[in-house]
Design a protein around this motif. Structure first.
Motif, PDB file in Angstrom:
ATOM      1  N   MET A   1       0.699  -1.228  -0.123  1.00 37.77           N
ATOM      2  CA  MET A   1       0.064   0.018   0.109  1.00 37.77           C
ATOM      3  C   MET A   1       0.963   1.151  -0.021  1.00 37.77           C
ATOM      4  SD  MET A   1      -3.052   1.024   2.574  1.00 37.77           S
ATOM      5  CE  MET A   1      -2.212   1.416   3.890  1.00 37.77           C
ATOM      6  N   MET A   2       0.625   2.009  -0.891  1.00 38.95           N
ATOM      7  CA  MET A   2       1.212   3.343  -0.902  1.00 38.95           C
ATOM      8  C   MET A   2       0.905   4.339   0.055  1.00 38.95           C
ATOM      9  SD  MET A   2       2.848   4.897  -3.841  1.00 38.95           S
ATOM     10  CE  MET A   2       3.811   6.335  -4.166  1.00 38.95           C
ATOM     11  N   MET A  58      18.572   5.835  10.271  1.00 40.01           N
ATOM     12  CA  MET A  58      17.914   5.064   9.645  1.00 40.01           C
ATOM     13  C   MET A  58      16.541   5.564   9.471  1.00 40.01           C
ATOM     14  SD  MET A  58      17.695   2.178   8.269  1.00 40.01           S
ATOM     15  CE  MET A  58      16.343   1.311   7.322  1.00 40.01           C
ATOM     16  N   ILE A  59      16.026   6.253  10.440  1.00 40.98           N
ATOM     17  CA  ILE A  59      14.819   6.874  10.374  1.00 40.98           C
ATOM     18  C   ILE A  59      14.974   7.892   9.098  1.00 40.98           C
ATOM     19  CG2 ILE A  59      13.313   8.389  11.362  1.00 40.98           C
ATOM     20  CD1 ILE A  59      13.671   7.047  13.898  1.00 40.98           C
ATOM     21  N   VAL A  63      12.694   8.228   5.803  1.00 37.47           N
ATOM     22  CA  VAL A  63      11.713   9.396   5.597  1.00 37.47           C
ATOM     23  C   VAL A  63      12.084   9.717   4.190  1.00 37.47           C
ATOM     24  CG1 VAL A  63      11.692  11.897   6.276  1.00 37.47           C
ATOM     25  CG2 VAL A  63      11.403  10.082   7.893  1.00 37.47           C
ATOM     26  N   ARG A  64      13.426   9.736   3.853  1.00 34.04           N
ATOM     27  CA  ARG A  64      13.665  10.133   2.437  1.00 34.04           C
ATOM     28  C   ARG A  64      13.026   9.030   1.282  1.00 34.04           C
ATOM     29  NH1 ARG A  64      18.356  11.183   5.166  1.00 34.04           N
ATOM     30  NH2 ARG A  64      19.239   9.393   4.547  1.00 34.04           N
ATOM     31  N   LEU A  65      12.739   7.872   1.463  1.00 37.06           N
ATOM     32  CA  LEU A  65      12.188   6.842   0.787  1.00 37.06           C
ATOM     33  C   LEU A  65      10.943   6.804   0.866  1.00 37.06           C
ATOM     34  CD1 LEU A  65      14.991   3.930   0.932  1.00 37.06           C
ATOM     35  CD2 LEU A  65      14.963   5.843  -0.819  1.00 37.06           C
ATOM     36  N   LEU A  66      10.301   7.341   1.663  1.00 39.39           N
ATOM     37  CA  LEU A  66       8.649   7.308   1.677  1.00 39.39           C
ATOM     38  C   LEU A  66       7.892   7.056   0.545  1.00 39.39           C
ATOM     39  CD1 LEU A  66       7.876   9.392   4.778  1.00 39.39           C
ATOM     40  CD2 LEU A  66       7.855   7.033   4.610  1.00 39.39           C
ATOM     41  N   ASP A  67       8.421   8.077  -0.532  1.00 34.59           N
ATOM     42  CA  ASP A  67       7.756   7.894  -1.750  1.00 34.59           C
ATOM     43  C   ASP A  67       8.127   6.727  -2.859  1.00 34.59           C
ATOM     44  OD1 ASP A  67       6.054  10.115  -1.278  1.00 34.59           O
ATOM     45  OD2 ASP A  67       7.656  11.459  -1.859  1.00 34.59           O
ATOM     46  N   PRO A  69       8.366   3.176  -2.058  1.00 38.26           N
ATOM     47  CA  PRO A  69       8.225   1.657  -1.364  1.00 38.26           C
ATOM     48  C   PRO A  69       9.219   0.712  -1.817  1.00 38.26           C
ATOM     49  CG  PRO A  69       6.208   2.231  -2.387  1.00 38.26           C
ATOM     50  CD  PRO A  69       7.267   3.534  -2.714  1.00 38.26           C
ATOM     51  N   ALA A  70       9.311   0.407  -3.186  1.00 41.76           N
ATOM     52  CA  ALA A  70      10.295  -0.669  -3.808  1.00 41.76           C
ATOM     53  C   ALA A  70      11.510  -0.450  -3.384  1.00 41.76           C
ATOM     54  CB  ALA A  70      10.094  -0.486  -5.537  1.00 41.76           C
ATOM     55  N   ALA A  71      11.977   0.737  -2.986  1.00 41.38           N
ATOM     56  CA  ALA A  71      13.465   0.728  -2.403  1.00 41.38           C
ATOM     57  C   ALA A  71      13.444   0.692  -0.980  1.00 41.38           C
ATOM     58  CB  ALA A  71      13.876   2.083  -3.070  1.00 41.38           C
ATOM     59  N   LEU A  72      12.379   1.105  -0.376  1.00 39.92           N
ATOM     60  CA  LEU A  72      12.311   1.264   1.131  1.00 39.92           C
ATOM     61  C   LEU A  72      11.818  -0.225   1.812  1.00 39.92           C
ATOM     62  CD1 LEU A  72      12.262   2.525   3.884  1.00 39.92           C
ATOM     63  CD2 LEU A  72       9.914   3.293   3.464  1.00 39.92           C
ATOM     64  N   LEU A  73      10.931  -0.885   1.098  1.00 38.48           N
ATOM     65  CA  LEU A  73      10.579  -2.184   1.849  1.00 38.48           C
ATOM     66  C   LEU A  73      11.441  -3.181   1.919  1.00 38.48           C
ATOM     67  CD1 LEU A  73       7.074  -2.515   0.340  1.00 38.48           C
ATOM     68  CD2 LEU A  73       7.739  -1.532   2.726  1.00 38.48           C
TER      69      LEU A  73
END
Length: 119
Positions: A1-2, A58-59, A63-67, A69-73
């Motif tokens: 979910m975005m 890490m936080i 936060v920088r990757l919130l948009d 998700p393919a990189a953040l998850l």
């Protein structure tokens, strides 16, 4: 979910407020965590200040990757796997979340409104 764009904006804004006092915020977080959940203290070996710096880094990265998700998850999955190896249990994440919310509420004061809490 975005994530909803307005939630991401609120999270970024709150992190921007905390970032200049990252060391103090991390110290407050760990103080809150160990007050609320003293049974977690043995999971933290070594210098808590250094762990606090890593936590804030890490936080910030998340936060920088919130948009993105393919990189953040995958990063979060790897972090979770590493913490499982340290003995972290699923319920411990809820305890950490409660301490983080309490830290944000204290550090941001009136800036931590209902919309920011929801985000």
């Amino acid at each position: 979910m975005m994530m909803q764009p307005h939630h991401a904006a609120l999270i970024r804004h709150s992190f921007d407020q905390i970032a200049p006092v990252a060391d103090e915020a991390a110290a407050l977080f760990y103080r809150r965590l160990f007050e609320q959940s003293p049974e977690l203290r043995p999971l933290f070996i070594g210098d808590v200040r250094q762990q606090g710096r890593r936590l804030m880094e890490m936080i910030g990265a998340a936060v920088r990757l919130l948009d993105h998700p393919a990189a953040l998850l995958p990063v979060l999955a790897q972090l979770g796997a590493r913490h499982a190896g340290y003995g972290v249990e699923p319920d411990d994440y809820r305890k950490v979340g409660r301490a983080l919310i309490a830290t944000l509420a204290e550090a941001l004061g009136e800036g931590f409104d209902d919309a920011t809490r929801e985000a």
